[in-house]
Each structure stands twice: as C-alpha cells, then as structure tokens.
Design a protein around this motif. Structure first.
Motif, PDB file in Angstrom:
ATOM      1  N   UNK A  63      34.724  46.153  41.095  1.00 44.85           N
ATOM      2  CA  UNK A  63      35.374  45.230  42.009  1.00 44.85           C
ATOM      3  C   UNK A  63      35.939  44.021  41.284  1.00 44.85           C
ATOM      4  N   UNK A  64      36.417  43.088  42.085  1.00 49.26           N
ATOM      5  CA  UNK A  64      37.035  41.873  41.579  1.00 49.26           C
ATOM      6  C   UNK A  64      36.240  40.678  42.085  1.00 49.26           C
ATOM      7  N   UNK A  81      36.676  38.153  37.146  1.00 50.09           N
ATOM      8  CA  UNK A  81      36.033  39.341  36.588  1.00 50.09           C
ATOM      9  C   UNK A  81      36.575  40.518  37.373  1.00 50.09           C
ATOM     10  N   UNK A  82      37.228  41.432  36.661  1.00 47.76           N
ATOM     11  CA  UNK A  82      37.815  42.610  37.300  1.00 47.76           C
ATOM     12  C   UNK A  82      37.286  43.840  36.580  1.00 47.76           C
ATOM     13  N   UNK A  83      36.419  44.565  37.227  1.00 45.03           N
ATOM     14  CA  UNK A  83      35.801  45.729  36.583  1.00 45.03           C
ATOM     15  C   UNK A  83      34.939  45.267  35.420  1.00 45.03           C
ATOM     16  N   UNK A  88      40.203  33.860  32.034  1.00 49.94           N
ATOM     17  CA  UNK A  88      40.470  32.615  32.743  1.00 49.94           C
ATOM     18  C   UNK A  88      41.806  32.833  33.446  1.00 49.94           C
ATOM     19  N   UNK A  89      41.766  32.900  34.755  1.00 52.02           N
ATOM     20  CA  UNK A  89      42.970  33.192  35.524  1.00 52.02           C
ATOM     21  C   UNK A  89      43.861  31.966  35.646  1.00 52.02           C
ATOM     22  N   UNK A  90      43.222  30.815  35.827  1.00 51.81           N
ATOM     23  CA  UNK A  90      43.991  29.595  36.081  1.00 51.81           C
ATOM     24  C   UNK A  90      43.162  28.399  35.659  1.00 51.81           C
ATOM     25  N   UNK A 103      42.650  39.071  29.077  1.00 49.96           N
ATOM     26  CA  UNK A 103      41.426  39.796  29.426  1.00 49.96           C
ATOM     27  C   UNK A 103      40.597  40.060  28.170  1.00 49.96           C
ATOM     28  N   UNK A 104      39.285  39.933  28.312  1.00 51.28           N
ATOM     29  CA  UNK A 104      38.353  40.228  27.224  1.00 51.28           C
ATOM     30  C   UNK A 104      37.254  41.130  27.771  1.00 51.28           C
TER      31      UNK A 104
END
Length: 140
Positions: A63-64, A81-83, A88-90, A103-104
């Motif tokens: 999930x997200x 956190x996606x999967x 850091x999105x924003x 993504x890391x």
C-alpha cells in the motif's frame, strides 16, 4: 613498435594480469555481502536532528502511506512509503535536494534534507540475531 616491445619485460605482463584480476575483488566481496543479507528484512530509519522519528519495515510493506515530519517554524517534510520503497515527496526547503533524491529501497541507501536535519537510512535488519543492538545502527 619494436622499440616499445624491447622495454616490456615478461614480469610486466604478470603484474598487469594480477592488477586486472585484483580489480574484480571489490565486486566479489560486495556481492558476497549482499548475498549474506538477502533474507534479512529491510528497514527505513527516519530521524530528525539525530533522534529517531520512525522505523518502517519495507520488506513486505504493501500500500501507500504518507506522513509529515515537522521541523522548526514552518519547516516540514512529507514522506511517502509506497510498497517496499520510500522517498521525500515534498518539503519546503530552498533547494529541494531531498525531493530530488527519489525513491530508495536498498540497504545502504540514504535520503538527506540538511536544512530540516532529516535523515532517512535504509538498513538490513538481521532476523536471526540474538542481540537486539546488532539489528539496527541508529545515528545519535
């Protein structure tokens, strides 16, 4: 061409071959280390100003999920956190370096936002370890 071949000795070829083979040693060592940690859980440790804010197990995460880390004044970082990956999105830092890191998900990866003192470190958590101090290394 012949004059150059006179300068080369037979032992020079041995040295060159040994150096070429030696250049592959780091690849062998790092591959062996990764294979050793292949079955371990991957954990993202999110810290701000040296204090651990959150630990997220990325292995098996579905999930997200989004959460905000608030700093001094109006500082903020929106984490996503996606999967089995994190970013850091924003944020509202001037250069957006943390956002550009993307993504890391692999052990050893880091995300840093220096103006807000946010540090995300991806670690491999050893499931078989009896000593809890050896599972995660948390920055002070």
């Amino acid at each position: 061409m012949r004059q150059y071949m006179k300068m080369v000795r037979p032992f020079d070829f041995i040295i060159i071959i040994v150096l070429i083979l030696g250049s592959f040693l780091p690849l062998i060592f790092f591959t062996a280390a990764e294979a050793k940690n292949a079955g371990d859980d991957v954990v993202a440790i999110v810290s701000q100003d040296g204090k651990v804010i959150r630990e997220i197990t990325l292995t098996g995460h579905q999930g997200n999920e989004q959460f905000t880390i608030k700093g001094k004044g109006t500082q903020y970082n929106l984490m996503e956190v996606d999967g089995e990956r994190i970013r850091i999105k924003e944020d509202n830092s001037p250069d957006q370096i943390g956002v550009m890191m993307g993504w890391k998900s692999d052990p050893g990866d880091t995300i840093v936002c220096l103006p807000h003192k946010v540090f995300v470190e991806i670690k491999s958590a050893n499931k078989d370890s009896k000593d809890p101090d050896t599972d995660l290394i948390v920055p002070n």
